[in-house]
Scaffold this motif. Structure first.
Motif, short mmCIF file in Angstrom:
data_model
loop_
_atom_site.label_atom_id
_atom_site.label_comp_id
_atom_site.label_asym_id
_atom_site.label_seq_id
_atom_site.Cartn_x
_atom_site.Cartn_y
_atom_site.Cartn_z
N PHE A 112 0.84 -1.20 0.00
CA PHE A 112 0.00 0.00 0.00
C PHE A 112 0.88 1.25 0.00
O PHE A 112 1.65 1.48 0.94
CB PHE A 112 -0.88 -0.03 1.25
CG PHE A 112 -1.91 1.06 1.33
CD1 PHE A 112 -2.72 1.37 0.24
CD2 PHE A 112 -2.10 1.76 2.52
CE1 PHE A 112 -3.68 2.37 0.33
CE2 PHE A 112 -3.06 2.75 2.62
CZ PHE A 112 -3.85 3.06 1.52
N HIS A 115 -4.81 -4.06 0.24
CA HIS A 115 -4.60 -3.35 -1.03
C HIS A 115 -4.68 -4.31 -2.23
O HIS A 115 -5.02 -3.88 -3.34
CB HIS A 115 -3.22 -2.68 -0.95
CG HIS A 115 -2.96 -1.67 -2.01
ND1 HIS A 115 -3.85 -0.71 -2.40
CD2 HIS A 115 -1.85 -1.47 -2.81
CE1 HIS A 115 -3.32 0.04 -3.37
NE2 HIS A 115 -2.11 -0.42 -3.63
N ALA A 145 -7.01 -3.80 6.44
CA ALA A 145 -7.00 -2.76 7.48
C ALA A 145 -7.15 -1.43 6.75
O ALA A 145 -6.23 -0.61 6.75
CB ALA A 145 -5.70 -2.82 8.28
N PHE A 146 -8.28 -1.26 6.08
CA PHE A 146 -8.52 0.01 5.39
C PHE A 146 -8.58 1.14 6.41
O PHE A 146 -8.87 0.93 7.59
CB PHE A 146 -9.86 -0.06 4.65
CG PHE A 146 -9.71 -0.32 3.18
CD1 PHE A 146 -8.96 -1.39 2.72
CD2 PHE A 146 -10.30 0.51 2.24
CE1 PHE A 146 -8.81 -1.63 1.36
CE2 PHE A 146 -10.17 0.29 0.87
CZ PHE A 146 -9.43 -0.79 0.43
N ASN A 147 -8.30 2.36 5.95
CA ASN A 147 -8.40 3.51 6.85
C ASN A 147 -9.61 4.34 6.46
O ASN A 147 -10.20 4.12 5.39
CB ASN A 147 -7.10 4.34 6.77
CG ASN A 147 -6.98 4.98 5.42
OD1 ASN A 147 -7.47 6.07 5.18
ND2 ASN A 147 -6.37 4.27 4.48
N1 LIG Z 1 -3.66 -1.85 4.48
C1 LIG Z 1 -3.96 -1.43 3.27
O1 LIG Z 1 -3.52 -2.02 2.28
C2 LIG Z 1 -4.85 -0.22 3.26
C3 LIG Z 1 -5.60 0.15 2.06
O2 LIG Z 1 -5.53 -0.45 1.00
C4 LIG Z 1 -6.50 1.33 2.22
O3 LIG Z 1 -7.05 1.82 1.23
O4 LIG Z 1 -6.69 1.81 3.35
#
Ligand SMILES: NC(=O)CC(=O)C(=O)O
Length: 320
Positions: A136, A174, A198-200
C-alpha cells in the motif's frame, strides 16, 4: 509466447462436501501488547466456533498495531516455527476442527519483513501462506501518506487453496484493488476470496463497500473481508475503517460489522455460485475474441515443463 486465455475449471465441491456453512469475521480490537492480542483473538475464535462457524476469517495485522514504525519489531519467523500467533491459530483450528484464514501478521524471513496470511486446516496444519502482493503506497496531501515498502517486501505468488469449506483465494487489503488477481482466482476455481484488510477512514468510506462488491459480482463468487476494529483512543494517525463483511455472488451483503470490535457471522451457500452463474451467464457472454485474462504463472510453468520434457527427450535420443 502467444497468450493462452483462461477459462474456469468446473467448480469442485469442498473437501468436507459442505454446501452450506457459517463464516465468522473476527473484527478484533488490537493493542500494542502482542500477548493480549493473541489471547483476545483466541477467545473470539473459540466463541465463534462454539456458535457453529466452520470458517473463521481474521484481520490484516491483528497481533500488533498496523503501524509502519513498529511492525518489524513484532515480526515472527513462521517457517522457523517461532510464531506465537500462528501456533495459537493452529492449536485452536485443530482443537475445534475449523478452518482459519489467519488474517495477517508481520513475518520475518531471509532478513525481510512480509505481510503474511496463513490458512490453517482443520488438523491445525498450515495449508497455504500468502504474502501481500501489492504494498500500500498512498500520498494524499493533507490527508494520508503511507509507504508499506519502507518496511515490508511484497510477495511473489497468488494463493488459491483447497480447504474443508471449499477453494479459497487470498488477498491482503490493497490486493483487493487489483481486479485481475480476483479474476485469476475465479479462473482457478475459487468459491470464496478472503481479504484480511485494514482500510483507513480516508479510503474506506468511498471505496471499501464498492471494491468488495465489485470483486464478488465481477467473478460471481463469495468475498469475505475482515478488518481490525477502530480504536477511538488511538494515537496513530491511521484510523481504521472496520466494516468487515461477507458478500454473496450477486453482491448481497450477508454479514457486516460496523467499526467497533465484533464478531459477525454469515452463511455461505455454495449453490448460490452455480445459480448466479446460470441466471446471469457472464462467462459465456464474455468476449474472449476481444480481451482475455492471462495466467502468467501457469504459462511459465507450462513453458518450463515443456523445456524439461524436450531436454529429456534430446538426452534420450543422444543416449546420455
Ligand atoms: N492496508 C492497506 O492495504 C490499506 C488500504 O488499501 C486502504 O485503502 O486503506
Amino acid at each position: 509466447m502467444a497468450p493462452t486465455s483462461v477459462s474456469p475449471p468446473p467448480l469442485r465441491p469442498p473437501k468436507a462436501n459442505t454446501q452450506k456453512y457459517k463464516v465468522a469475521l473476527c473484527q478484533l480490537l488490537v493493542s500494542a501488547d502482542k500477548e493480549e492480542n493473541i489471547a483476545r483473538a483466541r477467545s473470539r475464535i473459540e466463541a465463534a466456533a462454539d456458535a457453529g462457524a466452520m470458517l473463521i476469517v481474521m484481520p490484516e495485522i491483528w497481533c500488533c498495531p498496523y503501524s509502519m514504525d513498529t511492525l518489524p519489531s513484532y515480526a515472527e519467523d513462521i517457517d522457523g516455527g517461532a510464531s506465537p500467533s500462528i501456533s495459537m491459530l493452529s492449536e485452536v483450528a485443530a482443537a475445534r476442527k475449523i478452518t482459519i484464514v489467519g488474517g495477517s501478521i508481520p513475518e520475518k524471513a531471509s532478513g525481510k519483513v512480509f505481510n503474511t496470511c496463513c490458512v490453517i486446516g482443520t488438523d491445525g496444519q498450515i495449508l497455504a501462506k500468502h504474502r501481500k502482493l501489492h504494498l500500500f503506497e498512498i500520498d494524499i496531501p493533507g490527508d494520508i501518506k503511507l509507504n508499506e515498502s519502507d518496511t515490508s517486501t511484497g510477495g511473489q505468488e497468488p494463493t488459491v487453496v483447497d480447504t474443508d469449506v471449499g477453494r479459497i483465494g487470498i488477498g491482503i487489503c490493497h490486493d483487493i484493488r487489483f481486479p485481475e488477481l480476483a479474476m485469476l482466482y475465479r479462473s482457478r476455481g475459487a468459491h470464496l476470496i478472503c481479504y484480511p484488510s485494514a482500510f483507513n477512514i480516508s479510503t474506506g468510506e468511498l471505496l471499501w463497500d464498492l471494491m468488495q462488491k465489485s470483486r464478488a459480482v465481477d467473478n460471481q463468487l463469495f468475498v469475505a473481508t475482515c478488518s481490525p476494529a477502530r480504536d477511538p483512543n488511538t494515537k496513530s494517525e491511521y484510523m481504521i475503517w472496520g466494516h468487515s463483511s461477507l458478500i454473496g455472488p450477486f453482491g448481497e451483503v450477508l454479514a457486516a460489522a460496523r467499526h467497533e470490535e465484533a464478531t459477525v457471522m454469515g452463511e455461505v451457500d455454495l449453490s448460490m455460485i452455480q445459480s448466479t452463474r446460470e441466471n446471469l451467464p457472464l462467462e459465456m457472454q464474455s468476449r474472449g475474441d476481444l480481451y482475455r485474462l492471462v495466467d502468467v504463472q501457469r504459462q511459465r510453468e507450462t513453458a518450463s515443463n515443456g523445456a524439461r520434457a524436450r531436454g529429456s527427450g534430446e538426452r534420450r535420443r543422444s543416449g546420455q
